[in-house]
Design a protein around this motif. Structure first.
Motif, PDB file in Angstrom:
ATOM      1  N   THR A 113      35.084  38.010  22.081  1.00  0.00           N
ATOM      2  CA  THR A 113      34.967  38.135  23.534  1.00  0.00           C
ATOM      3  C   THR A 113      34.462  39.494  24.040  1.00  0.00           C
ATOM      4  N   PRO A 114      34.718  40.620  23.358  1.00  0.00           N
ATOM      5  CA  PRO A 114      34.183  41.876  23.914  1.00  0.00           C
ATOM      6  C   PRO A 114      32.676  41.823  24.145  1.00  0.00           C
ATOM      7  N   ALA A 115      31.922  41.357  23.163  1.00  0.00           N
ATOM      8  CA  ALA A 115      30.465  41.285  23.324  1.00  0.00           C
ATOM      9  C   ALA A 115      30.077  40.230  24.355  1.00  0.00           C
ATOM     10  N   LEU A 116      30.788  39.109  24.362  1.00  0.00           N
ATOM     11  CA  LEU A 116      30.503  38.062  25.349  1.00  0.00           C
ATOM     12  C   LEU A 116      30.744  38.580  26.758  1.00  0.00           C
ATOM     13  N   ARG A 175      42.802  39.220  24.829  1.00  0.00           N
ATOM     14  CA  ARG A 175      42.276  40.376  25.551  1.00  0.00           C
ATOM     15  C   ARG A 175      41.411  39.917  26.720  1.00  0.00           C
ATOM     16  N   HIS A 176      41.580  40.584  27.842  1.00  0.00           N
ATOM     17  CA  HIS A 176      40.814  40.199  29.030  1.00  0.00           C
ATOM     18  C   HIS A 176      40.810  41.365  30.008  1.00  0.00           C
ATOM     19  N   ASN A 177      39.937  41.274  30.995  1.00  0.00           N
ATOM     20  CA  ASN A 177      39.818  42.331  31.994  1.00  0.00           C
ATOM     21  C   ASN A 177      40.297  41.892  33.374  1.00  0.00           C
ATOM     22  N   ASP A 178      40.229  40.596  33.614  1.00  0.00           N
ATOM     23  CA  ASP A 178      40.586  40.064  34.929  1.00  0.00           C
ATOM     24  C   ASP A 178      40.824  38.565  34.793  1.00  0.00           C
ATOM     25  N   ALA A 179      41.027  37.897  35.938  1.00  0.00           N
ATOM     26  CA  ALA A 179      41.316  36.465  35.901  1.00  0.00           C
ATOM     27  C   ALA A 179      40.179  35.666  35.268  1.00  0.00           C
ATOM     28  N   PHE A 180      38.929  36.060  35.534  1.00  0.00           N
ATOM     29  CA  PHE A 180      37.792  35.326  34.994  1.00  0.00           C
ATOM     30  C   PHE A 180      37.733  35.433  33.475  1.00  0.00           C
ATOM     31  N   THR A 181      37.840  36.633  32.945  1.00  0.00           N
ATOM     32  CA  THR A 181      37.753  36.792  31.493  1.00  0.00           C
ATOM     33  C   THR A 181      38.975  36.184  30.797  1.00  0.00           C
ATOM     34  N   PRO A 237      30.163  39.614  32.350  1.00  0.00           N
ATOM     35  CA  PRO A 237      31.462  40.088  32.852  1.00  0.00           C
ATOM     36  C   PRO A 237      31.940  39.381  34.118  1.00  0.00           C
ATOM     37  N   THR A 238      31.040  38.706  34.815  1.00  0.00           N
ATOM     38  CA  THR A 238      31.381  38.018  36.056  1.00  0.00           C
ATOM     39  C   THR A 238      30.881  36.577  35.989  1.00  0.00           C
ATOM     40  N   PRO A 239      31.399  35.713  36.843  1.00  0.00           N
ATOM     41  CA  PRO A 239      30.889  34.338  36.853  1.00  0.00           C
ATOM     42  C   PRO A 239      29.381  34.271  37.055  1.00  0.00           C
ATOM     43  N   ALA A 252      50.061  31.884  35.617  1.00  0.00           N
ATOM     44  CA  ALA A 252      51.190  32.748  35.286  1.00  0.00           C
ATOM     45  C   ALA A 252      50.755  34.175  34.980  1.00  0.00           C
ATOM     46  N   GLN A 253      49.709  34.326  34.164  1.00  0.00           N
ATOM     47  CA  GLN A 253      49.378  35.642  33.640  1.00  0.00           C
ATOM     48  C   GLN A 253      48.384  36.408  34.501  1.00  0.00           C
ATOM     49  N   ALA A 254      47.583  35.704  35.267  1.00  0.00           N
ATOM     50  CA  ALA A 254      46.616  36.393  36.127  1.00  0.00           C
ATOM     51  C   ALA A 254      47.107  36.510  37.562  1.00  0.00           C
ATOM     52  N   PHE A 255      47.847  35.479  38.031  1.00  0.00           N
ATOM     53  CA  PHE A 255      48.237  35.461  39.437  1.00  0.00           C
ATOM     54  C   PHE A 255      49.741  35.583  39.662  1.00  0.00           C
ATOM     55  N   GLY A 256      50.520  35.623  38.580  1.00  0.00           N
ATOM     56  CA  GLY A 256      51.961  35.808  38.722  1.00  0.00           C
ATOM     57  C   GLY A 256      52.684  34.641  39.353  1.00  0.00           C
TER      58      GLY A 256
END
Length: 243
Positions: A52-55, A26-32, A60-62, A128-132
């Protein structure tokens, strides 16, 4: 049957079993996603998804992750394998993203692999999964299945990656990676696998491979049985001496 023909047949089976495989972490963006993949080393995806949800709420950002004390990161991931090392790497990675990449996850292998704790496989997953970007991340499970199916004789994941890239279409590398992982988990375990009953191993594995794995499994069972007998005898002797 050539390796390319075998790969095509394997892909058809995987497509039928897993038409639209979800990214397991589970993730929200490339960083997570990057952080989740880093945390997944020697730990199940399910366990990573629990912490990871609590982390990610805390970091949420770098920039926000880099501002967290290592102890706080460790608090969130303490149930994972190698948690103290991973906590330090997460903070260091986030800090480097802020300092060297303006808080953005780099979209190239060189940039990703310059980050703490990020190897080629982790970078491949993010690419592959974040940037295609076409990539075929190889973990130990895919390495094992490639050998079991006769798609590669490689001794390491680097060569396995080269072999699989040759037999699978580039447009399918990313989803083939996911589908093989799901298949390995659900149908093709490392130990005590009945290859003759497997939807892929039954025809893709060589007769020698099937014999060798059967012998190895029988040997493992015998050794486990002997250990249980020895433990039972030791327990019985201890009980007799205690009387």
């Amino acid at each position: 049957m050539t390796r390319a023909e075998k790969a095509q047949k394997i892909l058809a089976i995987l497509d039928e079993l897993y038409p639209t495989p979800a990214i397991p972490l589970r993730h929200n963006d490339a960083f997570t996603l990057l952080i989740a993949v880093l945390l997944s080393a020697q730990t199940t995806d399910a366990r990573v998804n629990e912490v990871t949800p609590a982390l990610f709420e805390d970091g949420p950002t770098p920039a926000k992750m880099a501002a967290l004390p290592v102890a706080r990161i460790l608090h969130h991931i303490k149930t994972l394998g190698l948690a103290p090392t991973k906590a330090k790497r997460v903070k260091a990675l986030a800090k480097q993203l802020v300092e060297d990449f303006d808080g953005e996850v780099p979209s190239d292998f060189e940039g990703l692999e310059s980050l703490p704790g990020v190897g080629h496989k982790t970078a491949g997953v993010v690419m592959a999964q974040a940037f295609g970007v076409p990539a075929f991340p190889i973990d130990t499970h895919i390495h094992r299945l490639a050998a079991r199916w006769g798609l590669s004789k490689a001794k390491n994941v680097v060569q396995t990656e080269r072999d699989l890239k040759k037999v699978f279409p580039e447009s399918r590398w990313a989803d083939a990676h996911l589908k093989i992982i799901y298949f390995g988990r659900e149908h093709c375990p490392a130990q005590f696998h009945e290859l003759e009953q497997c939807p892929i191993c039954a025809w893709a594995a060589s007769k020698k491979r099937i014999r060798d794995e059967r012998r190895a499994n029988d040997q493992t069972r015998r050794e486990a049985s002997e250990r249980l007998k020895a433990a039972a005898a030791k327990k019985k002797l201890a009980a007799a001496r205690a009387k």
